[in-house]
Scaffold this motif. Structure first.
Motif, short mmCIF file in Angstrom:
data_model
loop_
_atom_site.label_atom_id
_atom_site.label_comp_id
_atom_site.label_asym_id
_atom_site.label_seq_id
_atom_site.Cartn_x
_atom_site.Cartn_y
_atom_site.Cartn_z
N SER A 133 1.17 -1.43 -0.07
CA SER A 133 -0.26 -0.10 -0.21
C SER A 133 0.50 1.23 -0.04
CB SER A 133 -1.20 0.01 1.32
OG SER A 133 -2.14 -0.93 1.07
N TYR A 134 2.03 1.17 1.17
CA TYR A 134 2.81 2.15 0.88
C TYR A 134 3.95 2.26 -0.68
CZ TYR A 134 2.71 2.58 6.15
OH TYR A 134 2.63 3.66 7.85
N ARG A 135 3.81 1.54 -1.10
CA ARG A 135 5.02 1.38 -2.63
C ARG A 135 3.78 2.05 -3.33
NH1 ARG A 135 7.83 -3.50 -3.61
NH2 ARG A 135 9.59 -2.30 -4.68
N LEU A 136 2.18 1.46 -3.76
CA LEU A 136 1.58 1.81 -4.51
C LEU A 136 1.46 3.36 -3.94
CD1 LEU A 136 -0.59 -1.04 -3.66
CD2 LEU A 136 0.39 -0.12 -6.46
N GLY A 137 1.46 4.32 -3.09
CA GLY A 137 1.00 5.51 -2.26
C GLY A 137 2.05 5.90 -3.16
N LEU A 138 3.18 6.06 -3.02
CA LEU A 138 4.57 6.49 -3.33
C LEU A 138 4.43 6.72 -4.88
CD1 LEU A 138 6.64 7.94 -2.37
CD2 LEU A 138 8.43 5.83 -3.15
N GLN A 139 3.75 5.05 -5.56
CA GLN A 139 4.04 5.91 -7.04
C GLN A 139 3.01 6.69 -7.44
OE1 GLN A 139 4.28 1.73 -8.77
NE2 GLN A 139 3.23 2.89 -10.73
N GLY A 140 1.73 6.96 -6.96
CA GLY A 140 0.53 7.28 -7.61
C GLY A 140 0.92 8.91 -7.07
N ILE A 141 1.70 9.13 -6.07
CA ILE A 141 1.82 10.54 -5.33
C ILE A 141 3.03 11.04 -6.49
CG2 ILE A 141 3.43 10.42 -3.60
CD1 ILE A 141 0.49 13.00 -4.16
N ILE A 142 3.74 10.34 -6.50
CA ILE A 142 5.10 11.05 -7.79
C ILE A 142 4.39 10.83 -9.23
CG2 ILE A 142 7.09 10.04 -9.10
CD1 ILE A 142 8.02 8.80 -6.12
N THR A 143 3.60 9.87 -9.62
CA THR A 143 2.98 9.91 -10.90
C THR A 143 2.32 11.10 -10.81
OG1 THR A 143 2.56 7.81 -11.37
CG2 THR A 143 0.95 8.81 -12.71
N TYR A 144 1.41 11.15 -10.30
CA TYR A 144 0.46 12.34 -10.23
C TYR A 144 1.11 13.92 -10.31
CZ TYR A 144 -3.08 16.12 -8.53
OH TYR A 144 -3.44 16.72 -8.19
#
Length: 149
Positions: A133-144
Motif C-alpha cells: 500500500s505504501y509503495r503504491l501510494g508513493l508511486q501514485g503521488i509521484i506520478t500525479y
C-alpha cells in the motif's frame, strides 16, 4: 524538473509493525517498509523523508513544516484516520497533494474503521495491500506530481 520530495508519515503504533497483530498488518517491520520506499524513490527519481510518531501534534507539525520542503505527502495516520480532525485540517490547510494509505482494508474491519476524516482532503486512498500500500501510494503521488508539470 528537479526531483520531487515526498513526506511519508506513519501514525500511532506503526512502530510495532512486525510484532503487532501480524495476521492483520503483516510481518514487515516499519524499517523494512521505509527501506523499500527509499529504493522505490531512488528508482522514481524522488526524495523521501519518513517520520513515525505516536503523537498527533508531531504529525500535525510535520504536515505544517512540509509546506516549505515537500511537494507531496503519503500518510498512514493509523487510528488517527478515524478520529483526528486536527490531521484532516492540517492536510486541508497546507494544500499539498496527499495519498492516504492503510496496510489492511479498513472497509472490511470494524465499523468504526470505515470512516476516514482524511479521505475527503486527499487525492486518493489505497488500502488492503499490506506494505505494498505504501509503495503504491508513493508511486501514485509521484506520478500525479510528475503529470502536473
Amino acid at each position: 524538473m528537479s526531483k520531487v520530495s515526498i513526506l511519508v508519515l506513519h501514525g500511532p503504533n506503526l512502530n510495532l509493525l512486525g510484532l503487532r497483530e501480524p495476521e492483520i498488518y503483516g510481518s514487515l517491520t516499519l524499517v523494512q517498509i521505509n527501506k523499500a520506499l527509499e529504493i522505490d524513490a531512488q528508482r522514481l527519481q524522488a526524495n523521501i523523508t519518513c517520520l513515525q510518531s505516536n503523537h498527533e501534534g508531531v504529525l500535525v507539525d510535520a504536515i505544517h513544516d512540509a509546506r516549505e520542503k515537500h511537494q507531496g505527502i503519503v500518510i498512514n495516520a493509523g487510528a488517527y484516520t478515524h478520529t483526528s480532525v486536527a490531521i484532516r485540517d492540517a492536510l486541508a490547510a497546507v494544500r499539498i497533494p496527499t495519498v492516504e494509505v492503510h496496510l489492511s482494508n479498513i472497509y472490511t474491519r470494524e465499523e468504526f474503521r470505515h470512516h476516514s476524516y482524511i479521505a475527503p482532503v486527499v487525492i486518493g486512498q489505497i488500502s488492503g495491500f499490506g506494505g505494498e500500500s505504501y509503495r503504491l501510494g508513493l508511486q501514485g503521488i509521484i506520478t500525479y506530481l510528475t503529470n502536473l508539470h
